[in-house]
Design a protein around this motif. Structure first.
Motif, PDB file in Angstrom:
ATOM      1  N   ASN A 155       0.824  -1.209   0.000  1.00  0.00           N
ATOM      2  CA  ASN A 155       0.000   0.000   0.000  1.00  0.00           C
ATOM      3  C   ASN A 155       0.859   1.262   0.000  1.00  0.00           C
ATOM      4  OD1 ASN A 155      -2.239  -1.600   0.054  1.00  0.00           O
ATOM      5  ND2 ASN A 155      -2.801  -1.193   2.173  1.00  0.00           N
ATOM      6  N   ASN A 159       0.900   4.041  -3.037  1.00  0.00           N
ATOM      7  CA  ASN A 159       0.654   5.463  -2.764  1.00  0.00           C
ATOM      8  C   ASN A 159       1.816   6.328  -3.252  1.00  0.00           C
ATOM      9  OD1 ASN A 159      -1.898   5.270  -1.569  1.00  0.00           O
ATOM     10  ND2 ASN A 159      -1.032   4.825   0.449  1.00  0.00           N
ATOM     11  N   THR A 162       1.680   6.378  -7.233  1.00  0.00           N
ATOM     12  CA  THR A 162       0.564   7.151  -7.776  1.00  0.00           C
ATOM     13  C   THR A 162       0.504   8.581  -7.251  1.00  0.00           C
ATOM     14  OG1 THR A 162      -0.900   6.322  -6.017  1.00  0.00           O
ATOM     15  CG2 THR A 162      -0.801   5.058  -8.079  1.00  0.00           C
ATOM     16  N   THR A 164      -0.874   9.524  -4.540  1.00  0.00           N
ATOM     17  CA  THR A 164      -2.176   9.733  -3.902  1.00  0.00           C
ATOM     18  C   THR A 164      -2.214   8.938  -2.597  1.00  0.00           C
ATOM     19  OG1 THR A 164      -3.211   7.838  -5.022  1.00  0.00           O
ATOM     20  CG2 THR A 164      -3.246   9.967  -6.173  1.00  0.00           C
ATOM     21  N   GLN A 165      -3.360   9.023  -1.936  1.00  0.00           N
ATOM     22  CA  GLN A 165      -3.611   8.227  -0.739  1.00  0.00           C
ATOM     23  C   GLN A 165      -4.744   7.228  -0.974  1.00  0.00           C
ATOM     24  OE1 GLN A 165      -1.877   8.223   2.226  1.00  0.00           O
ATOM     25  NE2 GLN A 165      -0.436   9.521   1.099  1.00  0.00           N
ATOM     26  N   ASN A 166      -4.938   6.876  -2.265  1.00  0.00           N
ATOM     27  CA  ASN A 166      -6.046   5.976  -2.610  1.00  0.00           C
ATOM     28  C   ASN A 166      -5.870   4.579  -2.024  1.00  0.00           C
ATOM     29  OD1 ASN A 166      -7.180   8.051  -4.055  1.00  0.00           O
ATOM     30  ND2 ASN A 166      -6.310   7.399  -6.016  1.00  0.00           N
ATOM     31  N   TRP A 167      -4.607   4.194  -1.786  1.00  0.00           N
ATOM     32  CA  TRP A 167      -4.353   2.848  -1.291  1.00  0.00           C
ATOM     33  C   TRP A 167      -4.185   2.811   0.224  1.00  0.00           C
ATOM     34  CZ3 TRP A 167      -5.030  -0.923  -4.731  1.00  0.00           C
ATOM     35  CH2 TRP A 167      -4.962  -0.583  -6.088  1.00  0.00           C
ATOM     36  N   HIS A 168      -4.410   3.954   0.877  1.00  0.00           N
ATOM     37  CA  HIS A 168      -4.315   3.974   2.341  1.00  0.00           C
ATOM     38  C   HIS A 168      -5.469   3.180   2.946  1.00  0.00           C
ATOM     39  CE1 HIS A 168      -3.175   5.369   6.276  1.00  0.00           C
ATOM     40  NE2 HIS A 168      -4.407   5.840   6.497  1.00  0.00           N
ATOM     41  N   ASN A 169      -5.146   2.266   3.855  1.00  0.00           N
ATOM     42  CA  ASN A 169      -6.142   1.399   4.501  1.00  0.00           C
ATOM     43  C   ASN A 169      -6.880   0.495   3.509  1.00  0.00           C
ATOM     44  OD1 ASN A 169      -5.623   2.234   7.120  1.00  0.00           O
ATOM     45  ND2 ASN A 169      -7.137   3.884   7.052  1.00  0.00           N
ATOM     46  N   HIS A 170      -6.245   0.220   2.381  1.00  0.00           N
ATOM     47  CA  HIS A 170      -6.853  -0.712   1.419  1.00  0.00           C
ATOM     48  C   HIS A 170      -6.644  -2.142   1.912  1.00  0.00           C
ATOM     49  CE1 HIS A 170      -8.149  -2.435  -2.390  1.00  0.00           C
ATOM     50  NE2 HIS A 170      -7.076  -3.208  -2.362  1.00  0.00           N
TER      51      HIS A 170
END
Length: 314
Positions: A155, A159, A162, A164-170
């Motif tokens: 994750n 992040n 990319t 971004t923080q789209n994969w945070h806590n994925h």
């Protein structure tokens, strides 16, 4: 005066005696192994077959009562469960994917080991040995941390790439498809070394002069592999394939460990874990599931077994 004449045994009689001596010696040497196999494999197998046709439960053991013979009731109840066909399909699907990846990647690694220098080959061998030496439970825990929801390296890397923080806590284990992606990585990573080392040893037995002759005749790499190398190592690959089918049908540790880290058991169960979760002391039902696993593995391995036996007879 009486003359005593001694009759020497004929050649056929001496040969029969020699064959009998060899047979007695062979069975004497094999007897300890046969007895050990019967005690460790034969007796539990007979017990499992018998229990699968009874309603044997833990209460029978506690109360000292004999279980009742129920025939095929255990098998019918299991097969007609709504979730059983899905578990079987999931188990077979995972087995096919992992087995195909392990065999292909293992053979490619073995071919690579024949092309690289000694120093690189030793380094690669050490890396493979380390991966092979790690127990499945330890590997599952390590890979579980790598794909961890909050602190996982995967994750963090996604992040960073990319921006971004789209994969945070994925959560990779909450979704069944990504759960099996992680499971496939763990199983393939741990099984490639065995296939690679075994195939590399088999490749060392291929006559080098035949490969050189084919190369001088203009045969490309694929033709040399298909017409010379593959026929020579095919019995070894067939044996490896059967072993991988059996081992990947019996996946338990990796699946159970990942389920404990966040996977949904009802959506990620495979047959061995499904057997384990049937309930404590349900010996009749679990024995029936075990027999079904054995029958499925025999059915999937039957073609390769026939091919191996046919090659041994030729």
């Amino acid at each position: 005066m009486t003359t005593l004449t001694s009759t020497r045994p004929s050649w056929e009689e001496r040969e029969r005696r020699r064959v009998r001596r060899d047979a007695v010696a062979s069975w004497t040497l094999l007897a300890p192994s046969i007895i050990l196999i019967l005690l460790m494999v034969g007796y539990p197998a007979v017990q499992m077959i018998w229990q699968s046709f009874t309603d044997y439960q833990v209460r029978h053991k506690i109360q000292g009562t004999a279980p009742e013979f129920v025939g095929l009731d255990n098998y019918i109840k299991i097969i007609t469960r709504s979730d059983f066909p899905e578990v079987v399909a999931r188990t077979v699907g995972i087995m096919l994917v992992t087995t195909a990846l392990i065999m292909v990647l293992g053979v490619l690694v073995a071919l690579l080991m024949t092309r690289i220098g000694r120093g690189m080959r030793v380094t690669l061998s050490v890396g493979l040995l380390l991966a092979w030496a790690i127990p499945p439970l330890t590997a599952s825990v390590v890979w579980g941390f790598i794909f961890d929801t909050q602190y996982g390296v995967v994750n963090w890397a996604l992040n960073s790439v990319t921006g971004t923080q789209n994969w945070h806590n994925h959560s990779w284990l909450l979704n069944p498809w990504t759960f099996f992606l992680v499971l496939t990585i763990i199983v393939v990573w741990g099984a490639i070394p065995f296939v690679a080392f075994t195939t590399y040893a088999a490749l060392g037995q291929v006559p080098g002069e035949r490969i050189e002759a084919a190369q001088l005749d203009g045969a490309g790499g694929w033709k040399r592999w298909w017409n010379i190398t593959f026929p020579a190592v095919r019995p070894v690959l067939a044996g490896l394939l059967i072993l991988q089918v059996i081992w990947n049908m019996k996946l338990f540790t990796q699946v159970y460990a990942l389920q404990s880290r966040g996977g949904i058991a009802s959506e990620t169960n495979v047959l061995p874990v499904y057997l384990f979760r049937q309930g404590i002391g349900e010996f009749g039902a679990t024995s029936a599931i075990g027999m079904l696993i054995v029958l499925i593995m025999l059915a999937l391995s039957w073609f390769n077994l026939r091919q191996m036996l046919k090659e041994d007879d030729e």
